[in-house]
Design an enzyme around this catalytic site. Structure first.
Site, PDB file in Angstrom:
ATOM      1  N   MET A   6      28.421  -2.213  11.620  1.00 54.30           N
ATOM      2  CA  MET A   6      28.594  -1.895  13.055  1.00 54.30           C
ATOM      3  C   MET A   6      27.803  -2.891  13.934  1.00 54.30           C
ATOM      4  O   MET A   6      26.867  -2.501  14.596  1.00 54.30           O
ATOM      5  CB  MET A   6      28.125  -0.455  13.313  1.00 54.30           C
ATOM      6  CG  MET A   6      28.869   0.590  12.506  1.00 54.30           C
ATOM      7  SD  MET A   6      28.013   2.196  12.523  1.00 54.30           S
ATOM      8  CE  MET A   6      26.652   1.907  11.381  1.00 54.30           C
TER       9      MET A   6
ATOM     10  N   THR B  16      22.538  -0.011  13.804  1.00 50.51           N
ATOM     11  CA  THR B  16      23.279   0.102  15.050  1.00 50.51           C
ATOM     12  C   THR B  16      22.415   0.825  16.056  1.00 50.51           C
ATOM     13  O   THR B  16      21.526   1.598  15.680  1.00 50.51           O
ATOM     14  CB  THR B  16      24.583   0.903  14.825  1.00 50.51           C
ATOM     15  OG1 THR B  16      25.218   1.167  16.072  1.00 50.51           O
ATOM     16  CG2 THR B  16      24.294   2.237  14.146  1.00 50.51           C
TER      17      THR B  16
ATOM     18  N   THR C 156      24.275   1.945  19.235  1.00 45.11           N
ATOM     19  CA  THR C 156      25.290   2.806  19.839  1.00 45.11           C
ATOM     20  C   THR C 156      25.607   4.032  18.996  1.00 45.11           C
ATOM     21  O   THR C 156      25.689   5.154  19.514  1.00 45.11           O
ATOM     22  CB  THR C 156      26.579   2.001  20.087  1.00 45.11           C
ATOM     23  OG1 THR C 156      26.296   0.938  21.001  1.00 45.11           O
ATOM     24  CG2 THR C 156      27.681   2.881  20.655  1.00 45.11           C
TER      25      THR C 156
ATOM     26  N   CYS D 201      20.945  -3.517  21.481  1.00 44.11           N
ATOM     27  CA  CYS D 201      22.135  -3.769  20.668  1.00 44.11           C
ATOM     28  C   CYS D 201      21.748  -4.898  19.730  1.00 44.11           C
ATOM     29  O   CYS D 201      21.216  -5.925  20.172  1.00 44.11           O
ATOM     30  CB  CYS D 201      23.321  -4.157  21.543  1.00 44.11           C
ATOM     31  SG  CYS D 201      24.836  -4.451  20.619  1.00 44.11           S
ATOM     32  N   THR D 202      21.975  -4.707  18.445  1.00 45.81           N
ATOM     33  CA  THR D 202      21.537  -5.696  17.459  1.00 45.81           C
ATOM     34  C   THR D 202      21.974  -7.095  17.820  1.00 45.81           C
ATOM     35  O   THR D 202      21.201  -8.064  17.748  1.00 45.81           O
ATOM     36  CB  THR D 202      22.082  -5.330  16.070  1.00 45.81           C
ATOM     37  OG1 THR D 202      21.648  -4.018  15.729  1.00 45.81           O
ATOM     38  CG2 THR D 202      21.607  -6.300  15.015  1.00 45.81           C
ATOM     39  N   GLU D 203      23.230  -7.224  18.232  1.00 47.27           N
ATOM     40  CA  GLU D 203      23.785  -8.553  18.479  1.00 47.27           C
ATOM     41  C   GLU D 203      23.153  -9.258  19.675  1.00 47.27           C
ATOM     42  O   GLU D 203      23.229 -10.489  19.784  1.00 47.27           O
ATOM     43  CB  GLU D 203      25.302  -8.452  18.667  1.00 47.27           C
ATOM     44  CG  GLU D 203      26.069  -8.072  17.411  1.00 47.27           C
ATOM     45  CD  GLU D 203      26.072  -6.570  17.154  1.00 47.27           C
ATOM     46  OE1 GLU D 203      26.509  -6.156  16.064  1.00 47.27           O
ATOM     47  OE2 GLU D 203      25.615  -5.804  18.037  1.00 47.27           O
TER      48      GLU D 203
END
Length: 229
Positions: free
Chosen positions: A10, A83, A85, A196-198
């Site tokens: 995710m 994740t 979210t 958010c990880t990204e």
């Protein structure tokens, strides 16, 4: 060494960051040929995002709970969800297993308090910014989160889902996120959560003046502390 359980997928960029950083962390701490003991399962991100679009969170919770039980059966001593979210269904996941869930919001809140920061800006997906599941959990620790102005929510969500989860890191996106961080600073934030990880692919401490709290990095460090205790 305890076995670290991971629910990933995710996105896969997130899972890769967790796996890489856990291995690097053990190398830094133990040296030699040491590597972490990990039980990892990944889910189909397309399936989850379709369910998210349809607001079918109960079904998302069931899918992630099933993934968690698989990780538990594989021998994990504790569990992380890779994740932010989908921590929206963390309670449902936690109830499905007997091993502890290391909740990301608890880890981040402790890091903020350790630096004396009690008001932070929080940047993430639209769901994470507009639903209070994460910010409410921070508040239980005495950390207040400020989210960006509503006008930024759709754009941030698009940047995450159409660029960053595919590994596309664009300078124009970085510049706009930095401007959002500056607005949060003006609104009273004393630090910023990369929720958010990204986002950690995009924003580094050198990019902004506020202290940055990178959620994935902090989650990994907490997992290593626990596994190697």
């Amino acid at each position: 060494m305890q076995t670290i359980g991971l629910i990933g997928g995710m996105s896969w960029e997130s899972s890769a960051a967790y796996y890489r950083d856990l291995n690097l962390g053990v190398q830094q701490r133990l040296g030699g040929f040491s590597s972490p003991k990990i039980a990892l399962t990944t889910v189909d991100f397309a399936e989850l995002t379709d369910l998210e679009d349809e607001q079918r969170w109960q079904q998302i919770g069931e899918l992630l709970a099933e993934a968690a039980t698989g990780v538990e059966r594989a021998g994990a001593d504790f569990l992380l969800m890779c994740t932010t979210t989908f921590h929206k269904v963390a309670d449902q996941v936690e109830a499905a297993v007997q091993i502890p869930l290391v909740h990301l919001a608890d880890v981040v809140a402790q890091a903020c308090l350790a630096q004396g920061v009690t008001t932070v800006g929080f940047i993430g997906t639209k769901v994470a910014m507009e639903d209070s599941f994460f910010t409410d959990r921070l508040a239980t620790h005495g950390v207040t989160a400020i989210v960006p102005a509503q006008e930024h929510h759709d754009w941030l969500n698009t940047a995450i889902y159409e660029e960053l989860v595919h590994g596309h890191v664009l300078d124009r996106t970085r510049r706009r996120v930095v401007s959002v961080v500056d607005e949060l600073w003006d609104a009273g934030a004393a630090g910023v959560l990369l929720g958010c990880t990204e986002l950690e692919l995009l924003i580094k401490q050198a990019d902004v003046d506020l202290p940055v709290f990178p959620c994935t990095t902090l989650h990994v460090e907490a997992a290593l502390d626990r596994a190697l205790a």
